[in-house]
Design a protein around this motif. Sequence first.
Motif, PDB file in Angstrom:
ATOM      1  N   PHE A   1       0.839  -1.207   0.000  1.00  0.00           N
ATOM      2  CA  PHE A   1       0.000   0.000   0.000  1.00  0.00           C
ATOM      3  C   PHE A   1       0.873   1.256   0.000  1.00  0.00           C
ATOM      4  O   PHE A   1       0.642   2.186  -0.776  1.00  0.00           O
ATOM      5  N   MET A   2       1.895   1.264   0.872  1.00  0.00           N
ATOM      6  CA  MET A   2       2.752   2.447   0.959  1.00  0.00           C
ATOM      7  C   MET A   2       3.522   2.653  -0.345  1.00  0.00           C
ATOM      8  O   MET A   2       3.718   3.779  -0.787  1.00  0.00           O
ATOM      9  N   SER A   3       3.939   1.544  -0.964  1.00  0.00           N
ATOM     10  CA  SER A   3       4.668   1.640  -2.220  1.00  0.00           C
ATOM     11  C   SER A   3       3.757   2.139  -3.357  1.00  0.00           C
ATOM     12  O   SER A   3       4.146   2.978  -4.160  1.00  0.00           O
ATOM     13  N   ASP A   4       2.537   1.643  -3.411  1.00  0.00           N
ATOM     14  CA  ASP A   4       1.620   1.994  -4.510  1.00  0.00           C
ATOM     15  C   ASP A   4       1.065   3.412  -4.409  1.00  0.00           C
ATOM     16  O   ASP A   4       0.711   4.026  -5.414  1.00  0.00           O
ATOM     17  N   THR A   5       0.941   3.910  -3.162  1.00  0.00           N
ATOM     18  CA  THR A   5       0.217   5.175  -2.968  1.00  0.00           C
ATOM     19  C   THR A   5       1.090   6.326  -2.486  1.00  0.00           C
ATOM     20  O   THR A   5       0.628   7.474  -2.472  1.00  0.00           O
ATOM     21  N   SER A   6       2.326   6.032  -2.068  1.00  0.00           N
ATOM     22  CA  SER A   6       3.176   7.047  -1.421  1.00  0.00           C
ATOM     23  C   SER A   6       2.496   7.621  -0.175  1.00  0.00           C
ATOM     24  O   SER A   6       2.692   8.789   0.159  1.00  0.00           O
ATOM     25  N   ILE A   7       1.689   6.810   0.459  1.00  0.00           N
ATOM     26  CA  ILE A   7       1.154   7.156   1.776  1.00  0.00           C
ATOM     27  C   ILE A   7       2.036   6.453   2.800  1.00  0.00           C
ATOM     28  O   ILE A   7       2.419   5.302   2.612  1.00  0.00           O
ATOM     29  N   VAL A   8       2.372   7.182   3.847  1.00  0.00           N
ATOM     30  CA  VAL A   8       3.224   6.622   4.899  1.00  0.00           C
ATOM     31  C   VAL A   8       2.416   6.571   6.190  1.00  0.00           C
ATOM     32  O   VAL A   8       1.720   7.527   6.532  1.00  0.00           O
ATOM     33  N   PHE A   9       2.499   5.459   6.887  1.00  0.00           N
ATOM     34  CA  PHE A   9       1.849   5.371   8.190  1.00  0.00           C
ATOM     35  C   PHE A   9       2.881   5.725   9.251  1.00  0.00           C
ATOM     36  O   PHE A   9       4.029   5.261   9.190  1.00  0.00           O
ATOM     37  N   SER A  10       2.460   6.534  10.216  1.00  0.00           N
ATOM     38  CA  SER A  10       3.406   6.941  11.255  1.00  0.00           C
ATOM     39  C   SER A  10       3.855   5.719  12.056  1.00  0.00           C
ATOM     40  O   SER A  10       3.137   4.720  12.139  1.00  0.00           O
ATOM     41  N   ARG A  11       5.043   5.830  12.633  1.00  0.00           N
ATOM     42  CA  ARG A  11       5.583   4.728  13.450  1.00  0.00           C
ATOM     43  C   ARG A  11       4.602   4.340  14.551  1.00  0.00           C
ATOM     44  O   ARG A  11       4.396   3.172  14.838  1.00  0.00           O
ATOM     45  N   GLU A  12       3.978   5.364  15.152  1.00  0.00           N
ATOM     46  CA  GLU A  12       3.051   5.103  16.262  1.00  0.00           C
ATOM     47  C   GLU A  12       1.860   4.284  15.782  1.00  0.00           C
ATOM     48  O   GLU A  12       1.430   3.345  16.444  1.00  0.00           O
ATOM     49  N   ARG A  13       1.327   4.661  14.603  1.00  0.00           N
ATOM     50  CA  ARG A  13       0.166   3.924  14.076  1.00  0.00           C
ATOM     51  C   ARG A  13       0.535   2.489  13.740  1.00  0.00           C
ATOM     52  O   ARG A  13      -0.230   1.569  13.999  1.00  0.00           O
TER      53      ARG A  13
END
Lengths: 170, 77
Positions: free
Chosen positions: A150-162
């Motif tokens: 997901f992060m690779s396809d969308t360039s969305i990053v989830f925070s470390r905390e999440r």
Amino acid sequence: MSLAVADTCFLINWLSFRRWEDIFKLFYRILLPSIMAPELRSQRIRSRVEELVYRGRLVILPRADYVDREALRIFNLVNSTPGLPRIDEPETYGLAYAALHGLPFLTDNASPKVAVRSLSSLKGVVVYDSLDLLVLLYRESELRTAVEEFMSDTSIVFSRERLREAGVGL
Amino acid sequence: MMTEQLDEYLQRLEEAAKLRRRSADWAYIESRPEPLRTALKLLVETGDLWYSSKLSGVPLDELNEERKRARIPLVVV
């Protein structure tokens, strides 16, 4: 869960995810407020949205006065409460519709999530972001793989905390 | 939400802004024509795609594609 209301930014990015169709394992149909539809201009996204509408998996919600009134109330409340992140107009409309109909609201912006946890009048409204959906869809190593994809396809990053809260160690 | 939880959220949002500033390809951003350049800079600072699109007049999905090229992550906190 059968229906969910989606924010445009959420939808644009989720539709870029290689496993985007998996969302229909969670929701039979996605509702997109009509005030958000003009934001979808790229041919690739529009084609996918049109296909989903044709298949009955996506419905464009007509604009309604009673939702506008609730949206204006939420918009004023959130934006006048010190400390809360600003909320946008279309996002507020989607949140208002979801709140009035007891449906989950899908967005990757922090504001609606913080608002429903902070304001008593929005208590009980469910807001999911992409990571919440990935956690609902996948388990253990498949979850980890899906998060990376997901992060690779969308360039969305989830925070470390999440990620830590979701039990995903990357 | 308790004040401490709200403070933690705000801290996460600030961390997200730092990550966007660090990750962004500034040479690419500076090479883009206006109003795209300003839209991308606004996005780095706010993390808000809709807001940046609305203020700059750059269509939302076009800005979303550009932010990927500019290596600006959307950070879910």
